[in-house]
Design an enzyme around this catalytic site. Sequence first.
Site, PDB file in Angstrom:
ATOM      1  N   TYR A  36     -75.658  84.492  -3.126  1.00  0.00           N
ATOM      2  CA  TYR A  36     -74.226  84.182  -3.087  1.00  0.00           C
ATOM      3  C   TYR A  36     -73.405  85.449  -2.825  1.00  0.00           C
ATOM      4  CZ  TYR A  36     -69.539  83.128  -4.797  1.00  0.00           C
ATOM      5  OH  TYR A  36     -68.177  83.005  -4.909  1.00  0.00           O
ATOM      6  N   SER A  94     -59.197  88.409  -7.344  1.00  0.00           N
ATOM      7  CA  SER A  94     -59.026  87.202  -6.546  1.00  0.00           C
ATOM      8  C   SER A  94     -58.628  86.054  -7.466  1.00  0.00           C
ATOM      9  CB  SER A  94     -60.338  86.849  -5.831  1.00  0.00           C
ATOM     10  OG  SER A  94     -60.286  85.545  -5.284  1.00  0.00           O
ATOM     11  N   GLN A 124     -54.797  89.108  -5.420  1.00  0.00           N
ATOM     12  CA  GLN A 124     -54.990  88.463  -4.115  1.00  0.00           C
ATOM     13  C   GLN A 124     -54.775  86.973  -4.271  1.00  0.00           C
ATOM     14  OE1 GLN A 124     -57.928  86.436  -3.786  1.00  0.00           O
ATOM     15  NE2 GLN A 124     -57.787  85.892  -1.638  1.00  0.00           N
ATOM     16  N   TYR A 126     -54.751  83.067  -2.472  1.00  0.00           N
ATOM     17  CA  TYR A 126     -55.031  82.096  -1.423  1.00  0.00           C
ATOM     18  C   TYR A 126     -53.874  81.095  -1.330  1.00  0.00           C
ATOM     19  CZ  TYR A 126     -59.894  83.639  -0.891  1.00  0.00           C
ATOM     20  OH  TYR A 126     -61.023  84.368  -0.628  1.00  0.00           O
ATOM     21  N   THR A 163     -53.797  86.203   1.504  1.00  0.00           N
ATOM     22  CA  THR A 163     -54.970  86.202   2.369  1.00  0.00           C
ATOM     23  C   THR A 163     -54.780  85.239   3.538  1.00  0.00           C
ATOM     24  OG1 THR A 163     -56.526  86.882   0.670  1.00  0.00           O
ATOM     25  CG2 THR A 163     -57.421  85.621   2.487  1.00  0.00           C
ATOM     26  N   ARG A 172     -72.339  79.646   4.901  1.00  0.00           N
ATOM     27  CA  ARG A 172     -73.085  80.872   4.602  1.00  0.00           C
ATOM     28  C   ARG A 172     -74.515  80.433   4.315  1.00  0.00           C
ATOM     29  NH1 ARG A 172     -68.250  82.626   0.525  1.00  0.00           N
ATOM     30  NH2 ARG A 172     -66.669  82.898   2.147  1.00  0.00           N
ATOM     31  N   HIS A 211     -62.944  89.586   6.395  1.00  0.00           N
ATOM     32  CA  HIS A 211     -63.480  88.906   5.208  1.00  0.00           C
ATOM     33  C   HIS A 211     -64.934  89.293   4.963  1.00  0.00           C
ATOM     34  CE1 HIS A 211     -61.917  86.059   2.252  1.00  0.00           C
ATOM     35  NE2 HIS A 211     -63.162  85.657   2.064  1.00  0.00           N
ATOM     36  N   ARG A 227     -67.984  87.214   6.096  1.00  0.00           N
ATOM     37  CA  ARG A 227     -68.361  86.017   5.349  1.00  0.00           C
ATOM     38  C   ARG A 227     -67.739  84.732   5.905  1.00  0.00           C
ATOM     39  NH1 ARG A 227     -70.656  86.732   0.288  1.00  0.00           N
ATOM     40  NH2 ARG A 227     -69.512  85.030  -0.743  1.00  0.00           N
TER      41      ARG A 227
END
Length: 409
Positions: free
Chosen positions: A49, A131, A152, A154, A182, A191, A301, A304
């Site tokens: 991860y 985050s 940060q 979102y 972001t 991923r 990023h 990712r």
Amino acid sequence: MHDMTAKPANASAATMSKLENQKNHRRFPTTAWMRREAPRNVPLFAYEYGDTGAGNDGGIADNWSAFDAIKIVPRYGVMPSLPPVDVELFGTRYSAPIGMAPMGGPSLVWPGADLLMAKAAQRARVPYTLSVAGGLTIEEAAAAAPDVFWLQLYRFWQDDHKIGFDLVRRAQAVDAKVLALTLDVPVRTTRSRETYAGLAGEFHPTARMIYEMMIRPRWLMALLRNGYPRFATISHYANSKNTNEIIRYARQRMGGAFSWDEVARYRDAWKGPMALKGIMHPADAEKAVSLGVEGIWISNHGGRQIEALIPSIDVLPAIAAAVGTKATIVLDSGVRSGQDVMRALALGADAAFAGKSFLWAVGALGDAGPEQLVSLYIDELRASLGQIGALSPKEARDAKIIHPGRVEF
């Protein structure tokens, strides 16, 4: 350990700290050694991860190769001693132009990782970015890193950004130094390694995952000390401590990239320095500055999201030329050493942030990992500046640089 905020209680404690640092440095002289050791202490699903990127990790490889391709011509006869590396970013003084990038779910890789990183950043006086998908609440992070805390954000678009603006209010209340919106996650992509390891959606531990946890005693002890990984800030709005319920809640309300109109609204709401994270084009940087944004955060990023993106370091010179005198420029994606930080400074960044390597550090060294890595980065940066003959971080820009990947717009 470059502690800028407190002195050891006694000389003996300082000596022990130095000896421990030296011991760890012998074991892990670079981040590559930390990466090699981390899987021995971290369950495979958790390591995958934290370590993986989009697709087949091509974007990560490109980021690393782009940094490695940058070569600098040294100048000698000017460096009587290693240079200081303290800098001012957005009106706050830091001990080095090195920061911890925001990461979603560090406490899955190592239980308690968010708090360890926040405390290490505070002791070293380097920026720590939480985050909103991290394992601490805004208030917990600010208490652990009051002088260096960045947030940060979102895009929480439902109910006219009700959650987003409440997050801004909470960050304002604890005096966050910088708010970063972001832009670089308009959609979430695959991923492959984390998907194969069983983390494509909700977390449902299989027998294999449980076995992996049981045979990693250091990770298991960290789990017992710190509890089950959670998305702490989001859980406040989901009104739940259940990880899967929080994941479902967030995916219903979070997504897409901020529009320029939305950026303007958040700029009006936030009474402090703001950065836009994910800028990769000079025109976008100029648009951000025109809206009163003080910080341009260049990032793909960390590789990712999609493998096809250009490495962030390769667009840095053009963005620095466009807005370097009007905004503070920070960069992430591919930073693995103080030498990479020096390369970013030489090409026009005011600071460089690392993410993945802090997960390697905590996996390799547990609680001591983040502090050890900050110390390593600072030592490597000072040595790199000294090697090219730069008397300060800004003087790195005077060097002759060979940059084959540089993009001209």
